[in-house]
Design an enzyme around this catalytic site. Structure first.
Site, PDB file in Angstrom:
ATOM      1  N   LYS A   1       0.911  -1.251   0.110  1.00 51.76           N
ATOM      2  CA  LYS A   1       0.038  -0.308  -0.341  1.00 51.76           C
ATOM      3  C   LYS A   1       0.774   1.031  -0.118  1.00 51.76           C
ATOM      4  O   LYS A   1       1.711   1.221   0.824  1.00 51.76           O
ATOM      5  CB  LYS A   1      -0.922  -0.152   1.594  1.00 51.76           C
ATOM      6  CG  LYS A   1      -2.145   1.175   1.148  1.00 51.76           C
ATOM      7  CD  LYS A   1      -3.186   0.520   2.634  1.00 51.76           C
ATOM      8  CE  LYS A   1      -4.020   1.659   2.761  1.00 51.76           C
ATOM      9  NZ  LYS A   1      -4.892   1.544   3.728  1.00 51.76           N
TER      10      LYS A   1
ATOM     11  N   SER B   1      -9.537   1.432   2.940  1.00 51.14           N
ATOM     12  CA  SER B   1      -9.302   2.863   2.064  1.00 51.14           C
ATOM     13  C   SER B   1      -7.736   2.199   1.247  1.00 51.14           C
ATOM     14  O   SER B   1      -7.218   1.902   0.088  1.00 51.14           O
ATOM     15  CB  SER B   1      -7.892   3.526   2.499  1.00 51.14           C
ATOM     16  OG  SER B   1      -7.522   2.570   3.440  1.00 51.14           O
TER      17      SER B   1
ATOM     18  N   SER C   1     -10.170  -0.741   6.530  1.00 53.21           N
ATOM     19  CA  SER C   1      -9.572  -0.301   5.738  1.00 53.21           C
ATOM     20  C   SER C   1      -8.845  -1.774   4.851  1.00 53.21           C
ATOM     21  O   SER C   1      -8.599  -1.540   3.752  1.00 53.21           O
ATOM     22  CB  SER C   1      -8.319   0.374   5.393  1.00 53.21           C
ATOM     23  OG  SER C   1      -8.780   1.894   5.283  1.00 53.21           O
TER      24      SER C   1
HETATM   25  N1  GLN Z   1     -13.400   4.206   5.795  1.00 54.56           N
HETATM   26  C1  GLN Z   1     -12.618   4.147   6.592  1.00 54.56           C
HETATM   27  C2  GLN Z   1     -11.977   5.987   7.116  1.00 54.56           C
HETATM   28  O1  GLN Z   1     -13.042   6.469   6.151  1.00 54.56           O
HETATM   29  C3  GLN Z   1     -11.487   3.785   7.698  1.00 54.56           C
HETATM   30  C4  GLN Z   1     -10.208   3.751   6.903  1.00 54.56           C
HETATM   31  C5  GLN Z   1      -8.870   2.849   6.930  1.00 54.56           C
HETATM   32  O2  GLN Z   1      -9.143   2.072   7.964  1.00 54.56           O
HETATM   33  N2  GLN Z   1      -7.991   3.491   7.407  1.00 54.56           N
HETATM   34  O3  GLN Z   1     -11.469   6.522   7.761  1.00 54.56           O
END
Ligand code: GLN
Length: 474
Positions: A75, A150, A174
């Site tokens: 990532k 994400s 994410s």
């Molecule tokens: N979708 C969640 C957010 O927007 C979690 C994101 C993540 O786990 N990095 O914060």
């Protein structure tokens, strides 16, 4: 594509080579990356040199490690020395880290070949990769749909067989949510089990790095390689990496598994049905299924959307046009800071910084941030309470299968609800895994989630393996 376990075995045994495995991976990437936008950066040269080094060391009879010659995707919020790292933000365009994340060093030291950096929502804020400054990733199962986020790029890399394994980060879901939407396995480990050193911080008290794979064993192997104490992360647990791969076939006989109402309520019917089928499979494998309710879980989302933005507003203060990446010049320093951040950050990142700054500001701190911390304590206590009764919790990973592009971009709250089932365990610091289990609307994959107390990763992999073997078909 063969599993990471098989690839490492073949490379070590001389039936394959790191270079041949890399060529296979790069061909799969070349076939679909333009269409899917999975990689923000491919490190052809670095990967080729690393593969040749692994093959040379094997030829000399050296032990190159548990991931010998296995291609891996990273990532793009994980620092790799000298390799462009953007967190999918314009503000970091052109930045090359001067050091590597501990997890990157560990996978390379285990013989893995890092092929490139995968797309994500900017600074890991989002659930669809639509917040990437470099365009969204597409779901390999249906390119008109999102891969989740994400870590959408890492999930898609594995789902499209571009690499057998990948690393992501999970602050509120994410890893697990994109794993569910792309039909792969993804785990968020216990907070502190995996070093965060070299992970671009979003919300430091919640962020954890974890594995993506096409099967449970590969995920367990990858987590084993990256876990264990690291003196460079002050929140790192003191223990060595646990034994995981050797426990994946332990089964669930005699375990008590809690089918949790708050982890399915509000999900689409087909998702609820998949979770119920999963419960039946676990029961048939010898577990006792207990239906239970943990009302505190309903508070997770609102607490998270104060705590995570509060921490993000502080973490992202470092992007000031002086130390990293992009600078937009102006007449004085304050104006330069403002112009840089205005041009460099996308809309969602700005929204989070403003929410977080507000929640932390004098006069509001107790009412918002302080209150959210109290809710977090309630959540921790609630998990402790249920884990006195059951070993594992079962629920949905995401409320629906992968949705179409644009379906939630106009409504941040609808997007935030994608993580309603994944957030509670981040707040508690406990581990959870998403494992593919059946398919839903449009033949898209469904993921079910298994959660356990701190350091129960081996048990979660074993339970996930039971579901994997059963296959999930209705
Ligand atoms: N979708 C969640 C957010 O927007 C979690 C994101 C993540 O786990 N990095 O914060």
């Amino acid at each position: 594509m063969r599993s990471a376990v098989e690839i490492a075995r073949d490379v070590r045994g001389g039936q394959s080579s790191a270079e041949a495995e890399l060529a296979r991976s790069l061909a799969a990437i070349a076939a679909r990356n333009d269409e899917l936008n999975v990689f923000l950066h491919l490190d052809h040269q670095g990967a080729l040199e690393a593969a040749r080094r692994v093959d040379e060391r094997l030829a000399k009879g050296e032990d190159v490690g548990a991931l010998a010659g296995v291609p891996i995707a990273l990532k793009d919020n994980l620092c790799q020395i000298g390799v462009p790292t953007t967190a999918a933000s314009k503000i970091l365009s052109g930045w090359r880290p001067p050091y590597s994340a501990t997890v990157v060093e560990r996978v390379l030291a285990a013989g893995a070949i890092a092929v490139g950096k995968t797309n994500l929502d900017e600074f890991a804020m989002g659930s669809s990769t639509e917040n990437s400054a470099f365009g969204p990733t597409r779901n390999p199962h249906d390119p008109s749909r999102v891969p989740g986020g994400s870590s959408g790029g890492s999930a898609a890399a594995v789902a499209a067989d571009m690499t057998p394994i990948a690393l992501g980060s999970d602050t509120g879901g994410s890893i697990r949510q994109p794993a569910a939407l792309c039909g792969v396995v993804g785990m968020k480990p216990t907070y502190g089990l995996v070093s965060r050193y070299g992970l671009i911080a979003f919300a430091s008290s919640l962020d954890q790095i974890g594995p993506f794979a096409n099967n449970v064993s590969d995920a367990a192997l990858l987590l084993e390689v990256i876990a264990g104490h690291d003196p460079w992360d002050s929140t790192s647990l003191p223990e060595d990496s646990p034994s995981l791969l050797s426990h994946v076939d332990d089964g669930v006989a005699g375990k008590r598994i809690g089918l949790t109402r708050e982890l399915v309520d509000g999900a689409d019917d087909e998702v609820v049905a998949a979770v119920e089928r999963a419960a039946a499979v676990l029961r048939a494998a010898g577990a006792t299924i207990v239906e239970l309710s943990v009302p505190e879980f309903r508070l997770g989302l609102s607490a998270y959307y104060l705590i995570a933005p509060a921490e993000a507003s502080s973490n992202l203060a470092r992007y000031d046009g002086v130390r990293y990446g992009v600078r937009v010049d102006a007449e004085d320093v304050a104006a330069m800071n403002e112009a840089t951040r205005t041009a460099g950050f996308g809309a969602e990142v700005k929204r989070r910084i403003m929410l977080g700054t507000y929640a932390l500001s004098a006069g509001y701190y107790d009412a918002y941030y302080g209150q959210a911390l109290k809710v977090r304590t309630l959540m921790i206590d609630a998990f402790k309470r249920v884990y006195q009764d059951v070993d594992v919790l079962l629920g949905a990973t995401a409320p629906s299968v992968a949705f179409s592009f644009g379906a939630k971009t106009d409504n941040p709250l609808a997007m935030y609800l994608s993580d309603v089932f994944t957030i509670p365990t981040n707040l508690a610091g406990d581990p959870a895994i998403s494992v593919p289990f059946g398919r839903g609307e449009g033949d898209m994959p469904i993921g079910v989630q298994l959660l356990g107390p701190g350091r129960s990763e081996a048990e979660l992999f074993a339970a996930a393996r039971v579901l994997e073997v059963a296959g999930g078909a209705s």
